[in-house]
Design a protein around this motif. Sequence first.
Motif, PDB file in Angstrom:
ATOM      1  N   ASP A 136       0.822  -1.228   0.000  1.00 43.57           N
ATOM      2  CA  ASP A 136       0.000   0.000   0.000  1.00 43.57           C
ATOM      3  C   ASP A 136       0.850   1.269   0.000  1.00 43.57           C
ATOM      4  N   SER A 137       2.103   1.160  -0.481  1.00 44.86           N
ATOM      5  CA  SER A 137       2.967   2.356  -0.509  1.00 44.86           C
ATOM      6  C   SER A 137       3.036   2.993  -1.881  1.00 44.86           C
ATOM      7  N   GLY A 138       2.537   2.280  -2.891  1.00 44.77           N
ATOM      8  CA  GLY A 138       2.638   2.799  -4.251  1.00 44.77           C
ATOM      9  C   GLY A 138       3.944   2.427  -4.934  1.00 44.77           C
ATOM     10  N   PHE A 139       4.763   1.568  -4.277  1.00 45.43           N
ATOM     11  CA  PHE A 139       6.035   1.135  -4.851  1.00 45.43           C
ATOM     12  C   PHE A 139       6.039  -0.391  -4.976  1.00 45.43           C
ATOM     13  N   GLU A 140       6.900  -0.892  -5.862  1.00 44.97           N
ATOM     14  CA  GLU A 140       7.099  -2.320  -6.051  1.00 44.97           C
ATOM     15  C   GLU A 140       8.581  -2.581  -6.290  1.00 44.97           C
ATOM     16  N   ILE A 193      13.806  -0.879  -6.480  1.00 40.07           N
ATOM     17  CA  ILE A 193      12.493  -0.437  -5.964  1.00 40.07           C
ATOM     18  C   ILE A 193      12.032   0.748  -6.802  1.00 40.07           C
ATOM     19  N   LYS A 194      10.866   0.640  -7.400  1.00 40.27           N
ATOM     20  CA  LYS A 194      10.343   1.676  -8.277  1.00 40.27           C
ATOM     21  C   LYS A 194       8.865   1.864  -8.008  1.00 40.27           C
ATOM     22  N   ARG A 195       8.312   2.919  -8.553  1.00 36.70           N
ATOM     23  CA  ARG A 195       6.884   3.194  -8.389  1.00 36.70           C
ATOM     24  C   ARG A 195       6.062   2.154  -9.130  1.00 36.70           C
ATOM     25  N   ALA A 196       4.971   1.727  -8.483  1.00 37.00           N
ATOM     26  CA  ALA A 196       4.119   0.709  -9.081  1.00 37.00           C
ATOM     27  C   ALA A 196       3.361   1.285 -10.261  1.00 37.00           C
TER      28      ALA A 196
END
Length: 599
Positions: free
Chosen positions: A85-89, A99-102
């Motif tokens: 639920d952080s908006g990252f993947e 680690i980058k934005r979803a």
Amino acid sequence: MSRIKYLLISLLVGFALQIQQATYAQKVKITESFSNQSLDQILSALSGKYNIKFAYDPVALNQISFTGQFRNDSPDKVLKQLLKDSGFEFIALNNVYVIKRAEKPIVEEKNKPIQGIVRDRISGEALPYASIRVVDNDLEATTNTDGFFTIPDVKSDSVSIEVRYLGFEPLQMRVARVQYNSKPIVVELDPKKFILADVEVVRNITSMLATGDRPGEMVFDTKKVGDIPGISGIDILAPLQLLPGVDGTTESLSGLMVRHSPADKNLISYDGFTIYHINHLFGAFSSLNSKAIKDVRLYRGGFDSRWGGRASSVIEITGKTGNENSVSVDAGTDQLAGDFTFEGPLGKHASFIVSARRSYTDFYRSPQFLNLFESVASDLMLSKQNFTAFGSDPDAPSYLFYDANAKVSVKPSNNDILSVSGYVGRDRLNFLQMVSSPFINENALWGNSGAGARWAKQWNSWLYQNFTVGISEFTSNYQHYDSTLKRRGIQPVYDTIVRNYATETGLNDLSVNLNAQVTLSNQIILELGYQSNLVNSKSSENYYHAVNSLPVADTLRQYDFNSRVNTGWLQFNFKTNGLKSLVIGGRVSQHNLTDQYYV
């Protein structure tokens, strides 16, 4: 050949090292506990302790915090939990966790509401019933009693709105849509300035009066009350007599007749409680001080389901909440009375206002007062020419009036308003004539007082609630005594005729109101509510007549009854670009005296 053999050996060694590192990363088991730490700090600690490589934007991850613990978990499982639920993947590339934005799936964006509140820029007062129009698509909305408004269906990320309120400069501004539970947009309007340059006056046009959004609704600019000729410069209800359909020929607000209906068919509501007497000096001007009132609305018949109990008109009065930005003191005087208003903030979330007015007609009789008193009590003013301004004339009537308003408002949040308000207004008349027959002693005291408590809340973009409890009291006590010496024909014998007439009237009113407004769409608003009203009325009338101490008449009448009315109402308000308001609703009341239901 030796060079080629060297390159093959190097590649095999590098590949073996990568397999070894990947195997190591999968074998690593993480056991850690974190408390409100940023992801940037957590990843840095894991990299140093477990020799795991990460690639990420430290500025972006520094804004995200995490609280939790891990026990013998793999790096993949830890990262999934950290980035939930952080908006990252994350993805694994060459033994490095990137680690980058979803990437969000492309979906059709839903319409979102615009929520806001309209206020006075100088005092911070919320402005009720202000008009809001979306310039891009002509959507319209109106603020409620506490200045809140909602435009539910907006497709664009931002729109231009135009806000108008009587007595204030119109404003156009660009606003963005808001999410659920976010703070409402604050729109501040500037009061119109009445500073004129050198001009030649061709004709005089005033914008003191405007039509409301509902049928039969008239709105007054309370700041321009002094522009209309009147006995008192702060008489807030004097303009009512100038409206079409309102009979003001009696020059008395107590006798105000709307649509040819009796005066007792007018409902006057002030901050949730009912006012039964609104006059000073026998109806010469009203007992409501305009310096303590924010909004006045008159509904001339045909009013909607919110109102009941009266058949002629409704006068809805909203008191000021007080200056929320700075302390303000205002004082004034005229030939009849002096007034004083004190308002200001109480901390960051509360404000107050206190306003009072008292006449000095009991010790100074101005020419204006004598002229007014002669028109309403000519029988007491036959010898007016003998009265002096500061003299102690034995036959001069003693009259005074006073009224006071007070209100405290608390805003625990941007969507909540709690307020307590009070009002009192009294008139007193004493007349004593003991120098000649008939000997007269007359005393009268009458007036109204009330208090109201209110809680209003904008729960979300579509639900608004208003709960009020009001208590009102009206009293009127009058006593007249006269003694006359009457000669019997030509005989030198005199009879003493005594008359004593006294009335006492008391009325107590308790009302509870719970109203709700549901915004279903830009075109449909659902309004519903419940009301309970308890009224206790007591009165007594005593008349005594005697000649030479022999009773001729001695009567006493007393009345005492209780009335209770419970009411529920529901209505739909439709409006489109071409239709300003179409209200369809119903109201059901149950009266205890008749034990019947009225629709």
